[in-house]
Design a protein around this motif. Structure first.
Motif, PDB file in Angstrom:
ATOM      1  N   GLU A  53     100.683 -31.418  28.862  1.00  0.00           N
ATOM      2  CA  GLU A  53     101.320 -31.413  27.545  1.00  0.00           C
ATOM      3  C   GLU A  53     100.443 -30.718  26.503  1.00  0.00           C
ATOM      4  O   GLU A  53     100.942 -29.959  25.676  1.00  0.00           O
ATOM      5  CB  GLU A  53     101.644 -32.840  27.096  1.00  0.00           C
ATOM      6  CG  GLU A  53     102.741 -33.508  27.911  1.00  0.00           C
ATOM      7  CD  GLU A  53     104.048 -32.733  27.902  1.00  0.00           C
ATOM      8  OE1 GLU A  53     104.495 -32.285  26.815  1.00  0.00           O
ATOM      9  OE2 GLU A  53     104.631 -32.564  28.985  1.00  0.00           O
ATOM     10  N   PHE A  54      99.148 -30.974  26.557  1.00  0.00           N
ATOM     11  CA  PHE A  54      98.252 -30.334  25.598  1.00  0.00           C
ATOM     12  C   PHE A  54      98.169 -28.834  25.834  1.00  0.00           C
ATOM     13  O   PHE A  54      98.005 -28.059  24.897  1.00  0.00           O
ATOM     14  CB  PHE A  54      96.864 -30.965  25.632  1.00  0.00           C
ATOM     15  CG  PHE A  54      96.824 -32.372  25.072  1.00  0.00           C
ATOM     16  CD1 PHE A  54      97.557 -32.729  23.958  1.00  0.00           C
ATOM     17  CD2 PHE A  54      96.040 -33.340  25.675  1.00  0.00           C
ATOM     18  CE1 PHE A  54      97.525 -34.009  23.440  1.00  0.00           C
ATOM     19  CE2 PHE A  54      95.993 -34.637  25.167  1.00  0.00           C
ATOM     20  CZ  PHE A  54      96.743 -34.965  24.049  1.00  0.00           C
ATOM     21  N   LYS A  55      98.284 -28.411  27.087  1.00  0.00           N
ATOM     22  CA  LYS A  55      98.295 -26.972  27.375  1.00  0.00           C
ATOM     23  C   LYS A  55      99.525 -26.332  26.745  1.00  0.00           C
ATOM     24  O   LYS A  55      99.440 -25.246  26.171  1.00  0.00           O
ATOM     25  CB  LYS A  55      98.294 -26.720  28.886  1.00  0.00           C
ATOM     26  CG  LYS A  55      96.933 -26.864  29.520  1.00  0.00           C
ATOM     27  CD  LYS A  55      96.986 -26.569  31.003  1.00  0.00           C
ATOM     28  CE  LYS A  55      95.630 -26.740  31.653  1.00  0.00           C
ATOM     29  NZ  LYS A  55      95.674 -26.543  33.110  1.00  0.00           N
ATOM     30  N   LYS A  56     100.668 -27.012  26.837  1.00  0.00           N
ATOM     31  CA  LYS A  56     101.897 -26.482  26.237  1.00  0.00           C
ATOM     32  C   LYS A  56     101.771 -26.374  24.723  1.00  0.00           C
ATOM     33  O   LYS A  56     102.356 -25.488  24.112  1.00  0.00           O
ATOM     34  CB  LYS A  56     103.088 -27.390  26.570  1.00  0.00           C
ATOM     35  CG  LYS A  56     103.503 -27.345  28.019  1.00  0.00           C
ATOM     36  CD  LYS A  56     104.644 -28.313  28.282  1.00  0.00           C
ATOM     37  CE  LYS A  56     104.961 -28.400  29.756  1.00  0.00           C
ATOM     38  NZ  LYS A  56     105.954 -29.448  30.053  1.00  0.00           N
ATOM     39  N   GLY A  57     101.001 -27.298  24.139  1.00  0.00           N
ATOM     40  CA  GLY A  57     100.823 -27.296  22.693  1.00  0.00           C
ATOM     41  C   GLY A  57      99.633 -26.483  22.221  1.00  0.00           C
ATOM     42  O   GLY A  57      99.281 -26.532  21.043  1.00  0.00           O
ATOM     43  N   LEU A 110      91.768 -30.755  23.183  1.00  0.00           N
ATOM     44  CA  LEU A 110      92.251 -31.975  23.838  1.00  0.00           C
ATOM     45  C   LEU A 110      92.349 -31.800  25.348  1.00  0.00           C
ATOM     46  O   LEU A 110      92.129 -32.749  26.100  1.00  0.00           O
ATOM     47  CB  LEU A 110      93.596 -32.396  23.242  1.00  0.00           C
ATOM     48  CG  LEU A 110      93.557 -32.766  21.756  1.00  0.00           C
ATOM     49  CD1 LEU A 110      94.948 -33.049  21.232  1.00  0.00           C
ATOM     50  CD2 LEU A 110      92.627 -33.936  21.509  1.00  0.00           C
ATOM     51  N   VAL A 111      92.681 -30.604  25.796  1.00  0.00           N
ATOM     52  CA  VAL A 111      92.704 -30.320  27.232  1.00  0.00           C
ATOM     53  C   VAL A 111      91.307 -30.536  27.813  1.00  0.00           C
ATOM     54  O   VAL A 111      91.154 -31.178  28.863  1.00  0.00           O
ATOM     55  CB  VAL A 111      93.178 -28.871  27.519  1.00  0.00           C
ATOM     56  CG1 VAL A 111      92.946 -28.481  28.971  1.00  0.00           C
ATOM     57  CG2 VAL A 111      94.652 -28.712  27.165  1.00  0.00           C
ATOM     58  N   ASP A 112      90.292 -30.035  27.118  1.00  0.00           N
ATOM     59  CA  ASP A 112      88.917 -30.180  27.588  1.00  0.00           C
ATOM     60  C   ASP A 112      88.507 -31.647  27.661  1.00  0.00           C
ATOM     61  O   ASP A 112      87.905 -32.085  28.641  1.00  0.00           O
ATOM     62  CB  ASP A 112      87.952 -29.418  26.677  1.00  0.00           C
ATOM     63  CG  ASP A 112      88.161 -27.913  26.727  1.00  0.00           C
ATOM     64  OD1 ASP A 112      88.804 -27.430  27.690  1.00  0.00           O
ATOM     65  OD2 ASP A 112      87.693 -27.219  25.802  1.00  0.00           O
TER      66      ASP A 112
END
Length: 149
Positions: free
Chosen positions: A66-70, A75-77
Motif C-alpha cells: 500500500e505504501f508503494k502505491k502511495g 514508510l516502505v523502508d
C-alpha cells in the motif's frame, strides 16, 4: 529458553544498543502476544505464537504494498525493516519447489481433480505449511496445479 523470554532478552539488548526500530518491533510483538493470551485466557502454545508472528509479517507485507502505491518510500523502508526483524523469529520459509511438492502430495492425498476442490486442498495443505509459506503463494500454486489437472 522460551520464545517470550528470548524476546524479552533481545528487547533489553536492543535497548542497550539503541536500536529503536528493533525495540519498537519487539514491543509490538510482545503486545500482540499478550493481547492474544488475554483473548484466549491462557498462555499461547508454539503454533499460536507462530500464528501471531505470521499475522504480523502478513500485515507488514500488505502495508509495504500500500505504501508503494502511495509513493511513501520512507514508510516502505520502515515496514521492510520491521518485516526483516519479524522474519528472524519465523521458521525458515520453504522454496517454491518444496511447496509445490507438498501441494502435489496433498492433491493426491485428498483426491482433488478440479479447481472446485481448491478449498478442500487448502484445508489440508495449510496446516502442513504453517508459518513456513505465504498463504497467497500457496493458494496460487494450488489453483495453478488444479487447473492443469
Amino acid at each position: 529458553m522460551g520464545f517470550k523470554e528470548r524476546l524479552s532478552q533481545e528487547l533489553g539488548q536492543s535497548m542497550k544498543a539503541g536500536d529503536k526500530i528493533k525495540v519498537s518491533t519487539i514491543r509490538m510483538i510482545l503486545s500482540e502476544i499478550k493481547n492474544s493470551e488475554i483473548a484466549k485466557r491462557g498462555d499461547l502454545d508454539d503454533d499460536e505464537l507462530l500464528s501471531v508472528l505470521s499475522r504480523e509479517a502478513k500485515r507488514r507485507k500488505e502495508a509495504i504494498e500500500e505504501f508503494k502505491k502511495g509513493n511513501r518510500q520512507d514508510l516502505v523502508d520502515r515496514e521492510t525493516e520491521e518485516l526483516k526483524i519479524i522474519e528472524d523469529y519465523l521458521p525458515e520459509q520453504l522454496t517454491e519447489g518444496e511447496i509445490l511438492g507438498i501441494v502435489n502430495d496433498t492433491i493426491d492425498e485428498v483426491g482433488a481433480s478440479s479447481p472446485g476442490d481448491l478449498g478442500k486442498v487448502m484445508g489440508h495443505v495449510m496446516p502442513k505449511l504453517k508459518g513456513r509459506a505465504d498463504g497467497k503463494l500457496v493458494n496460487r500454486m494450488v489453483r495453478e496445479t488444479l487447473e492443469q489437472t
